[in-house]
Write a protein that holds these residues in place. Structure first.
Motif, PDB file in Angstrom:
ATOM      1  N   ALA A  14       0.695  -1.187  -0.071  1.00  0.00           N
ATOM      2  CA  ALA A  14       0.061  -0.178   0.070  1.00  0.00           C
ATOM      3  C   ALA A  14       0.829   1.157  -0.028  1.00  0.00           C
ATOM      4  N   LYS A  15       1.959   1.306   0.875  1.00  0.00           N
ATOM      5  CA  LYS A  15       2.897   2.400   1.028  1.00  0.00           C
ATOM      6  C   LYS A  15       3.738   2.646  -0.342  1.00  0.00           C
ATOM      7  N   ALA A  16       3.948   1.524  -0.958  1.00  0.00           N
ATOM      8  CA  ALA A  16       4.956   1.464  -2.466  1.00  0.00           C
ATOM      9  C   ALA A  16       3.816   2.016  -3.393  1.00  0.00           C
ATOM     10  N   GLN A  17       2.604   1.745  -3.251  1.00  0.00           N
ATOM     11  CA  GLN A  17       1.412   2.168  -4.319  1.00  0.00           C
ATOM     12  C   GLN A  17       1.453   3.632  -4.257  1.00  0.00           C
ATOM     13  N   GLU A  18       1.345   4.269  -2.944  1.00  0.00           N
ATOM     14  CA  GLU A  18       1.212   5.282  -2.567  1.00  0.00           C
ATOM     15  C   GLU A  18       2.656   6.176  -3.035  1.00  0.00           C
ATOM     16  N   ALA A  19       3.790   5.521  -3.055  1.00  0.00           N
ATOM     17  CA  ALA A  19       5.070   6.095  -3.630  1.00  0.00           C
ATOM     18  C   ALA A  19       4.951   6.271  -5.232  1.00  0.00           C
ATOM     19  N   LEU A  20       4.390   5.202  -5.850  1.00  0.00           N
ATOM     20  CA  LEU A  20       4.266   5.227  -7.294  1.00  0.00           C
ATOM     21  C   LEU A  20       3.391   6.231  -7.739  1.00  0.00           C
ATOM     22  N   GLU A  21       2.435   6.445  -6.963  1.00  0.00           N
ATOM     23  CA  GLU A  21       1.253   7.450  -7.292  1.00  0.00           C
ATOM     24  C   GLU A  21       1.987   8.849  -7.301  1.00  0.00           C
ATOM     25  N   ARG A  22       2.946   9.178  -6.340  1.00  0.00           N
ATOM     26  CA  ARG A  22       3.386  10.360  -6.113  1.00  0.00           C
ATOM     27  C   ARG A  22       4.496  10.692  -7.532  1.00  0.00           C
ATOM     28  N   VAL A  23       4.889   9.588  -8.080  1.00  0.00           N
ATOM     29  CA  VAL A  23       5.923   9.863  -9.370  1.00  0.00           C
ATOM     30  C   VAL A  23       4.919   9.596 -10.547  1.00  0.00           C
ATOM     31  N   GLY A  24       3.713   9.452 -10.230  1.00  0.00           N
ATOM     32  CA  GLY A  24       2.819   9.459 -11.662  1.00  0.00           C
ATOM     33  C   GLY A  24       2.715   8.108 -12.210  1.00  0.00           C
ATOM     34  N   LEU A  25       3.211   6.950 -11.501  1.00  0.00           N
ATOM     35  CA  LEU A  25       3.253   5.907 -12.062  1.00  0.00           C
ATOM     36  C   LEU A  25       2.500   4.694 -11.563  1.00  0.00           C
TER      37      LEU A  25
ATOM     38  N   GLU B  62      10.331  16.873 -13.351  1.00  0.00           N
ATOM     39  CA  GLU B  62       8.880  17.372 -12.749  1.00  0.00           C
ATOM     40  C   GLU B  62       8.678  16.535 -11.486  1.00  0.00           C
ATOM     41  N   VAL B  63       8.994  15.526 -11.259  1.00  0.00           N
ATOM     42  CA  VAL B  63       8.922  14.779 -10.112  1.00  0.00           C
ATOM     43  C   VAL B  63       9.857  15.272  -9.039  1.00  0.00           C
ATOM     44  N   MET B  64      11.077  15.670  -9.363  1.00  0.00           N
ATOM     45  CA  MET B  64      12.120  16.262  -8.572  1.00  0.00           C
ATOM     46  C   MET B  64      11.539  17.602  -8.034  1.00  0.00           C
ATOM     47  N   ARG B  65      10.901  18.124  -8.821  1.00  0.00           N
ATOM     48  CA  ARG B  65      10.469  19.800  -8.446  1.00  0.00           C
ATOM     49  C   ARG B  65       9.303  19.542  -7.129  1.00  0.00           C
ATOM     50  N   GLU B  66       8.352  18.518  -7.717  1.00  0.00           N
ATOM     51  CA  GLU B  66       7.133  18.311  -6.682  1.00  0.00           C
ATOM     52  C   GLU B  66       7.871  18.003  -5.310  1.00  0.00           C
ATOM     53  N   LEU B  67       8.862  16.947  -5.232  1.00  0.00           N
ATOM     54  CA  LEU B  67       9.559  16.485  -4.145  1.00  0.00           C
ATOM     55  C   LEU B  67      10.047  17.668  -3.211  1.00  0.00           C
ATOM     56  N   ARG B  68      10.464  18.681  -4.080  1.00  0.00           N
ATOM     57  CA  ARG B  68      11.041  19.883  -3.446  1.00  0.00           C
ATOM     58  C   ARG B  68      10.046  20.631  -2.920  1.00  0.00           C
ATOM     59  N   LYS B  69       8.872  20.946  -3.481  1.00  0.00           N
ATOM     60  CA  LYS B  69       7.892  21.760  -3.000  1.00  0.00           C
ATOM     61  C   LYS B  69       7.360  20.937  -1.931  1.00  0.00           C
TER      62      LYS B  69
ATOM     63  N   MET C  99      21.228  22.946 -15.535  1.00  0.00           N
ATOM     64  CA  MET C  99      21.251  24.087 -15.058  1.00  0.00           C
ATOM     65  C   MET C  99      20.089  24.930 -14.975  1.00  0.00           C
ATOM     66  N   ARG C 100      19.203  24.716 -16.257  1.00  0.00           N
ATOM     67  CA  ARG C 100      17.906  25.371 -15.743  1.00  0.00           C
ATOM     68  C   ARG C 100      17.411  25.099 -14.692  1.00  0.00           C
ATOM     69  N   PHE C 101      17.217  23.587 -14.174  1.00  0.00           N
ATOM     70  CA  PHE C 101      16.478  23.257 -13.192  1.00  0.00           C
ATOM     71  C   PHE C 101      17.294  23.756 -11.885  1.00  0.00           C
ATOM     72  N   ALA C 102      18.604  23.947 -11.880  1.00  0.00           N
ATOM     73  CA  ALA C 102      19.489  24.432 -10.853  1.00  0.00           C
ATOM     74  C   ALA C 102      18.953  25.998 -10.498  1.00  0.00           C
ATOM     75  N   ARG C 103      18.797  26.809 -11.516  1.00  0.00           N
ATOM     76  CA  ARG C 103      18.297  27.916 -11.654  1.00  0.00           C
ATOM     77  C   ARG C 103      16.721  28.122 -10.749  1.00  0.00           C
ATOM     78  N   ASP C 104      15.904  27.325 -11.226  1.00  0.00           N
ATOM     79  CA  ASP C 104      14.694  27.348 -10.865  1.00  0.00           C
ATOM     80  C   ASP C 104      14.606  26.882  -9.318  1.00  0.00           C
ATOM     81  N   ALA C 105      15.149  26.108  -8.988  1.00  0.00           N
ATOM     82  CA  ALA C 105      14.801  24.956  -7.784  1.00  0.00           C
ATOM     83  C   ALA C 105      15.858  24.956  -6.801  1.00  0.00           C
ATOM     84  N   ALA C 106      17.101  25.518  -7.177  1.00  0.00           N
ATOM     85  CA  ALA C 106      18.118  25.162  -6.187  1.00  0.00           C
ATOM     86  C   ALA C 106      18.233  26.529  -4.929  1.00  0.00           C
ATOM     87  N   ASP C 107      18.592  26.154  -3.794  1.00  0.00           N
ATOM     88  CA  ASP C 107      18.708  27.246  -3.091  1.00  0.00           C
ATOM     89  C   ASP C 107      20.367  27.503  -3.029  1.00  0.00           C
TER      90      ASP C 107
END
Ligand SMILES: Nc1ncnc2c1ncn2[C@@H]1O[C@H](COP(=O)(O)OP(=O)(O)O)[C@@H](O)[C@H]1O
Ligand SMILES: [Mg+2]
Lengths: 223, 248
Positions: free
Chosen positions: B121-132, B183-190, B202-210
């Motif tokens: 059940a937990k694994a299914q939840e995690a797969l859901e979070r990554v859209g799979l 996209e999944v990594m952005r969601e995780l970050r959020k 680099m684009r991802f770094a500019r958007d998402a990195a602290d």
């Protein structure tokens, strides 16, 4: 032609010795079954032990494996049967044959399993270990299942080749199929009992080869 | 200002392979919910630094603390610690003999000792979070590279780690599949996950990195907010590296 038929397919002789051949058939089948089960298990156990990389244990395993791969199975059986009593161990011909062939099969399959274990990608170990799975858990749940799948073809080939050596048990008076066929042949002065035995071997090993083919396709990648 | 306990604190990490000194005294501190991005030329020691954080590599010297606990100390149960550090690899490293669900639930069952139903059940939840969620029964060979990497992310987040380490998660992917993983990594970050990411995106770094760290030859040469490091790099080597990356 008639001479040939009479020598190899004499119905009267066949019928007469059929019950004894059938008894021998069961002995051969039982011995083969025991050798397959214990040999494959023992071989896997040795490969697992070897994965723990203890230098002393590994040296012992390698010595065992090389010894039993180098010696002809017939020699092992004869030495076991006639040699062990000198050190006070007296085992039946059946037991000696079983133990000898188990060791031979284990020695060969240990090498096959081991090759499989070492060919599993290092990344598999790292992925599993990074989730907190220990060495043993990674070996057992991640590496071994892949190693076995990869090595099924050589494993089944070797298993069949070595299990056929049950016929060697005839030299230590085990009443398996070949022994029975040979005595019957001498009594009847006719080769037909051997034909029966040949049919018996086909009956045992033909399904085994088919089974191995089935396992190979069943466990081929993707499923 | 009250001191917040860092999630990861790697101090004066040295690592040598034989005569080759790969890390020459690196410090890495990651605050809760921070995303630290590591860039640098190939061979500069980025992977080795990440792998020292969960002791896939043993540092030659230095200390690694995870939420304050010194994991390089003697007698630490490393398997216990690794449950709290998720790792994602460049080459996915999914278990090929297990379905996506099997991949994600294995550690839940065998490490966290959850019953199969709970773990799945937990694994299914995690797969859901990554859209799979719909690919739970698929085997790795039946999935695209991007899907495989998302399953690998699910495998790590299912353990509910304190921090996630990403080692070039999109480098092995065809360009059109990179987006889904980012996209999944952005969601995780959020969602507030603490993350350390080695990547060339680099684009991802500019958007998402602290914070961005530039590594070269086993040292952190420069570090700062993405705007500064990318917009106004101070060191010659950083400038040269960024020029070479942008040139491609
Ligand atoms: N297990 C190892 N044994 C020997 N050398 C290694 C090992 N792992 C990495 N290295 C070397 O360490 C250096 C840094 O590697 P790595 O950390 O993978 O760099 P990066 O990830 O920045 O490309 C490289 O020169 C690499 O060849
Ligand atoms: Mg690397």
């Amino acid at each position: 032609m008639d001479v040939f038929l009479d020598e190899f397919f004499n119905a009267e002789v066949m019928l007469k010795y059929l019950p004894e051949i059938i008894d021998g058939f069961w002995v051969t089948l039982w011995l083969a079954f025991l050798v397959v089960v214990s040999g494959l298990t023992f071989g896997l156990g040795l490969a697992l032990l070897r994965a723990y990389q203890n230098p002393v244990v590994n040296a012992a395993i390698i010595l065992f494996v090389d010894l039993f791969r180098a010696l002809p199975p017939l020699v092992i059986i004869i030495v076991g049967f006639f040699g062990l009593p000198f050190v006070g161990i007296r085992l039946s011909g059946f037991l000696i044959s079983w133990l000898s062939l188990t060791c031979v099969l284990a020695a060969f399959t240990e090498e096959i399993y081991w090759a499989g274990i070492t060919s599993v990608n290092k990344g598999q170990w790292e992925a599993a270990r990074s989730t907190g799975l220990g060495f043993g858990g990674t070996l057992f749940f991640v590496v071994i299942p892949q190693a076995i799948r990869m090595t099924i073809p050589p494993l089944t080939n070797r298993t069949i080749a070595i299990t056929k050596n049950t016929a060697l048990a005839s030299v230590v008076a085990v009443p398996e199929m070949l022994t029975v066929a040979q005595t019957s042949l001498a009594y009847a002065a006719n080769t037909s009992p051997l034909t029966l035995a040949a049919a018996g071997y086909l009956l045992i090993f033909f399904p085994l080869t088919m089974l191995s083919r089935w396992i190979e396709t069943r466990f081929a990648w993707k499923r | 200002m009250a001191r917040v306990e860092p999630v990861v604190e790697a101090l004066a990490i040295h690592k040598s392979f034989g005569d080759l000194e790969v890390l020459k005294g690196v410090n890495l501190t990651v605050a809760p919910q921070e995303l630290v991005f590591i860039i640098g030329p190939s061979g500069s020691g980025k992977s080795t630094l990440l792998r020292c954080c969960n002791l896939l590599e043993e540092p030659s010297s230095g200390v690694v603390k995870i939420t304050g606990e010194d994991i390089t100390a003697a007698g630490v149960d490393i398997n216990q610690v690794r449950q709290r550090i998720g790792m994602v690899f460049q080459s996915f490293n999914l278990y090929p003999h297990m379905s996506a669900l099997g991949n994600v639930s294995l550690a839940l069952r065998k490490v966290k000792k959850q019953p199969r139903a709970q773990a799945e059940a937990k694994a299914q939840e995690a797969l859901e979070r990554v859209g799979l969620a719909h690919k739970a029964d698929a085997y790795p060979t039946e999935l695209s590279g991007g899907q495989q990497q998302r399953v690998a992310i699910a495998r790590a987040i299912a353990m509910e780690p304190d921090v996630m380490l990403f080692d070039e998660p999109t480098s092995a992917l065809d360009p059109e599949l990179v987006g889904s993983v980012l996209e999944v990594m952005r969601e995780l970050r959020k969602s507030g996950m603490t993350m350390v990411v080695v990547s060339h995106e680099m684009r991802f770094a500019r958007d998402a990195a602290d914070r961005v760290l530039f590594m070269d030859a086993g040292m952190v040469v420069e570090e700062g907010p993405p705007d500064e490091v990318f917009g106004a790099p101070k060191h010659e080597r950083t400038k040269a590296f960024l020029a070479s990356v942008n040139g491609h």
